[in-house]
Write an enzyme that holds these catalytic residues in place. Structure first.
Site, PDB file in Angstrom:
ATOM      1  N   THR A 191      -9.271  -1.959   2.396  1.00 48.68           N
ATOM      2  CA  THR A 191      -8.900  -2.489   1.080  1.00 48.68           C
ATOM      3  C   THR A 191      -9.194  -3.982   1.020  1.00 48.68           C
ATOM      4  O   THR A 191      -9.776  -4.560   1.946  1.00 48.68           O
ATOM      5  CB  THR A 191      -7.439  -2.110   0.722  1.00 48.68           C
ATOM      6  OG1 THR A 191      -7.209  -2.460  -0.642  1.00 48.68           O
ATOM      7  CG2 THR A 191      -6.415  -2.784   1.606  1.00 48.68           C
ATOM      8  N   LYS A 195     -13.646  -4.901   1.580  1.00 44.11           N
ATOM      9  CA  LYS A 195     -14.491  -3.774   1.147  1.00 44.11           C
ATOM     10  C   LYS A 195     -15.995  -4.071   1.181  1.00 44.11           C
ATOM     11  O   LYS A 195     -16.801  -3.157   1.335  1.00 44.11           O
ATOM     12  CB  LYS A 195     -14.098  -3.335  -0.271  1.00 44.11           C
ATOM     13  CG  LYS A 195     -12.796  -2.576  -0.334  1.00 44.11           C
ATOM     14  CD  LYS A 195     -12.530  -2.103  -1.752  1.00 44.11           C
ATOM     15  CE  LYS A 195     -11.408  -1.084  -1.770  1.00 44.11           C
ATOM     16  NZ  LYS A 195     -11.263  -0.418  -3.070  1.00 44.11           N
ATOM     17  N   ASP A 231     -13.651   5.788  -3.857  1.00 44.64           N
ATOM     18  CA  ASP A 231     -12.984   5.398  -5.113  1.00 44.64           C
ATOM     19  C   ASP A 231     -13.623   6.098  -6.321  1.00 44.64           C
ATOM     20  O   ASP A 231     -12.934   6.666  -7.168  1.00 44.64           O
ATOM     21  CB  ASP A 231     -13.069   3.882  -5.325  1.00 44.64           C
ATOM     22  CG  ASP A 231     -12.042   3.136  -4.485  1.00 44.64           C
ATOM     23  OD1 ASP A 231     -10.986   3.712  -4.172  1.00 44.64           O
ATOM     24  OD2 ASP A 231     -12.304   1.964  -4.139  1.00 44.64           O
ATOM     25  N   SER A 263       0.803  -1.227   0.000  1.00 47.51           N
ATOM     26  CA  SER A 263       0.000   0.000   0.000  1.00 47.51           C
ATOM     27  C   SER A 263       0.838   1.281   0.000  1.00 47.51           C
ATOM     28  O   SER A 263       1.869   1.369   0.654  1.00 47.51           O
ATOM     29  CB  SER A 263      -0.902   0.011   1.235  1.00 47.51           C
ATOM     30  OG  SER A 263      -1.515   1.267   1.345  1.00 47.51           O
TER      31      SER A 263
HETATM   32  N1  NAP Z   1      -5.925   3.978  -9.040  1.00 47.84           N
HETATM   33  C1  NAP Z   1      -6.607   3.440  -8.052  1.00 47.84           C
HETATM   34  O1  NAP Z   1      -6.786   4.051  -6.982  1.00 47.84           O
HETATM   35  C2  NAP Z   1      -7.230   2.083  -8.239  1.00 47.84           C
HETATM   36  C3  NAP Z   1      -8.198   1.614  -7.329  1.00 47.84           C
HETATM   37  C4  NAP Z   1      -8.760   0.354  -7.555  1.00 47.84           C
HETATM   38  C5  NAP Z   1      -8.347  -0.406  -8.640  1.00 47.84           C
HETATM   39  N2  NAP Z   1      -7.399   0.078  -9.497  1.00 47.84           N
HETATM   40  C6  NAP Z   1      -6.950  -0.699 -10.646  1.00 47.84           C
HETATM   41  O2  NAP Z   1      -8.084  -1.069 -11.425  1.00 47.84           O
HETATM   42  C7  NAP Z   1      -7.877  -2.348 -11.994  1.00 47.84           C
HETATM   43  C8  NAP Z   1      -9.073  -3.243 -11.679  1.00 47.84           C
HETATM   44  O3  NAP Z   1      -9.184  -3.459 -10.283  1.00 47.84           O
HETATM   45  P1  NAP Z   1     -10.473  -4.149  -9.645  1.00 47.84           P
HETATM   46  O4  NAP Z   1     -10.328  -3.999  -8.191  1.00 47.84           O
HETATM   47  O5  NAP Z   1     -11.705  -3.679 -10.310  1.00 47.84           O
HETATM   48  O6  NAP Z   1     -10.231  -5.684 -10.063  1.00 47.84           O
HETATM   49  P2  NAP Z   1     -11.323  -6.828 -10.195  1.00 47.84           P
HETATM   50  O7  NAP Z   1     -12.481  -6.578  -9.325  1.00 47.84           O
HETATM   51  O8  NAP Z   1     -10.566  -8.104 -10.081  1.00 47.84           O
HETATM   52  O9  NAP Z   1     -11.835  -6.693 -11.724  1.00 47.84           O
HETATM   53  C9  NAP Z   1     -10.958  -6.884 -12.794  1.00 47.84           C
HETATM   54  C10 NAP Z   1     -11.688  -6.666 -14.115  1.00 47.84           C
HETATM   55  O10 NAP Z   1     -10.719  -6.741 -15.161  1.00 47.84           O
HETATM   56  C11 NAP Z   1     -11.066  -7.769 -16.077  1.00 47.84           C
HETATM   57  N3  NAP Z   1      -9.847  -8.471 -16.515  1.00 47.84           N
HETATM   58  C12 NAP Z   1      -8.935  -9.091 -15.719  1.00 47.84           C
HETATM   59  N4  NAP Z   1      -7.938  -9.613 -16.461  1.00 47.84           N
HETATM   60  C13 NAP Z   1      -8.254  -9.329 -17.756  1.00 47.84           C
HETATM   61  C14 NAP Z   1      -7.617  -9.622 -18.991  1.00 47.84           C
HETATM   62  N5  NAP Z   1      -6.459 -10.288 -19.053  1.00 47.84           N
HETATM   63  N6  NAP Z   1      -8.211  -9.185 -20.129  1.00 47.84           N
HETATM   64  C15 NAP Z   1      -9.388  -8.502 -20.082  1.00 47.84           C
HETATM   65  N7  NAP Z   1     -10.036  -8.210 -18.940  1.00 47.84           N
HETATM   66  C16 NAP Z   1      -9.468  -8.608 -17.791  1.00 47.84           C
HETATM   67  C17 NAP Z   1     -11.983  -8.706 -15.336  1.00 47.84           C
HETATM   68  O11 NAP Z   1     -12.806  -9.343 -16.299  1.00 47.84           O
HETATM   69  P3  NAP Z   1     -13.567 -10.742 -16.023  1.00 47.84           P
HETATM   70  O12 NAP Z   1     -14.825 -10.371 -15.317  1.00 47.84           O
HETATM   71  O13 NAP Z   1     -13.819 -11.276 -17.397  1.00 47.84           O
HETATM   72  O14 NAP Z   1     -12.648 -11.592 -15.209  1.00 47.84           O
HETATM   73  C18 NAP Z   1     -12.742  -7.734 -14.424  1.00 47.84           C
HETATM   74  O15 NAP Z   1     -13.810  -7.129 -15.096  1.00 47.84           O
HETATM   75  C19 NAP Z   1      -6.554  -2.869 -11.425  1.00 47.84           C
HETATM   76  O16 NAP Z   1      -5.547  -2.664 -12.365  1.00 47.84           O
HETATM   77  C20 NAP Z   1      -6.302  -2.005 -10.224  1.00 47.84           C
HETATM   78  O17 NAP Z   1      -4.922  -1.807 -10.012  1.00 47.84           O
HETATM   79  C21 NAP Z   1      -6.851   1.303  -9.309  1.00 47.84           C
END
Ligand code: NAP
Length: 294
Positions: free
Chosen positions: A67, A71, A107, A20
């Site tokens: 986190t 959540k 978020d 983190s």
């Molecule tokens: N900047 C920030 O503060 C912040 C905060 C939160 C998250 N994030 C970033 O946002 C991203 C998503 O996080 P999350 O928490 O939403 O994750 P999550 O709940 O695991 O969701 C991931 C999403 O990405 C899709 N996905 C995963 N691998 C893929 C691939 N190889 N090709 C195409 N689609 C793919 C998944 O699709 P399926 O449903 O088909 O598996 C799902 O819809 C991460 O990179 C994270 O680092 C950033």
């Protein structure tokens, strides 16, 4: 930093939490504002979550960020949940006030406030890639920000369909959001319909982990379909500049890194905890602290 007997304690609960960056950005603000406050990481296992919340209350901790993996589960231990967070179905910020726990989700609002620094969202067509937790928080907040069209594309179409239907049902049955445009078009699909939809799209948001360190040389989309009128927001913050962002810059498009969402959501938590009045004043301090650790 010297903590006196009047000092305040804030923190982060999750498992794992070693990666983190929140400790750096929050403590940087406390230092800059000369506050004897501390922000600490607490690694909390699932089975200890209820005890952790009760313990924090007893210890007079003022606020916690939440986190993965807590959540959603932490919501059942709250006295109150903010109505946007309740719609999203996940929280990331807890305020302890007068013996009560109140939970919020910063978020989505963090992502939207950072976007609004570079463009108005009114009447915009927006495409989000991904339908997981980040997409969910951002899409609910976007949907109540006066946009014209939201298209959520996901590898697994069932998930994008579920999210869009959830958005439509909850928002059309609520009178709580004055900025919600009742004519907003909500659509879903998979990546196959991206090419035809990106042409008149104003903002593209990557909420998938495609391009995340260490797989930084891949992008979720073909660079040839990017255009200069498109704002590209990659929620990934490591690397700061993903392949998608680099590709967008090549066609002179405006871009935002996930560092912005990270910092703005943290600033919104500080506002909820009454540490600051206006997040704008401390964004630069937080961003500098995060970037120095990436
Ligand atoms: N900047 C920030 O503060 C912040 C905060 C939160 C998250 N994030 C970033 O946002 C991203 C998503 O996080 P999350 O928490 O939403 O994750 P999550 O709940 O695991 O969701 C991931 C999403 O990405 C899709 N996905 C995963 N691998 C893929 C691939 N190889 N090709 C195409 N689609 C793919 C998944 O699709 P399926 O449903 O088909 O598996 C799902 O819809 C991460 O990179 C994270 O680092 C950033």
């Amino acid at each position: 930093m010297i903590i006196t007997g009047n000092g305040k304690v804030f923190g982060l609960i999750g498992d794992p939490i070693g990666h983190s960056l929140s400790t750096f950005m929050h403590n940087a603000v406390f230092k800059e504002l000369n506050l004897d406050y501390a922000y600490l990481p607490f690694n909390v296992k699932k089975e200890n979550l209820s005890n952790a919340i009760n313990g924090a209350k007893s210890l007079n901790i003022k606020g916690l960020n939440v986190t993965i993996p807590h959540k959603i589960n932490v919501m059942k231990f709250m006295d109150e949940i903010d109505f946007v967070a309740a719609m999203i179905g996940a929280v990331n910020t807890i305020k302890f006030e007068n013996g009560k726990t109140i939970a919020y989700n910063t978020d989505g609002i963090g992502a939207i406030k950072s976007l609004e620094k570079i463009t108005s969202l009114k009447n915009k067509k927006i495409i989000i890639l991904g339908a997981g937790g980040a997409s969910r928080a951002v899409s609910f907040q976007l949907a109540i920000s006066g946009i014209n069209e939201l298209l959520i594309l996901n590898r697994n179409t069932e998930k994008s369909k579920y999210l869009i239907n959830d958005l439509k049902n909850k928002l059309n049955n609520s009178d709580n959001f004055s900025d919600f445009n009742k004519d907003t078009k909500f659509n879903y699909g998979d990546f196959n319909i991206l090419k035809e939809n990106i042409k008149d799209c104003d903002i593209l948001i990557n909420a998938t982990p495609v391009g995340l360190y260490p797989n930084a040389n891949v992008s979720p989309i073909d660079e040839n379909i990017l255009h200069s009128d498109l704002i590209v927001y990659d929620l990934i913050y490591n690397p700061i500049e993903t392949k998608l962002i680099k590709d967008a810059k090549k066609v002179d498009g405006k871009t935002l890194s996930g560092v912005k969402m990270l910092v703005y959501q943290g600033a919104e938590s500080l506002k909820i905890w009454d540490v600051i009045d206006d997040p704008i004043n401390i964004i630069d301090i937080m961003e500098k602290a995060v970037i120095s650790k990436l």
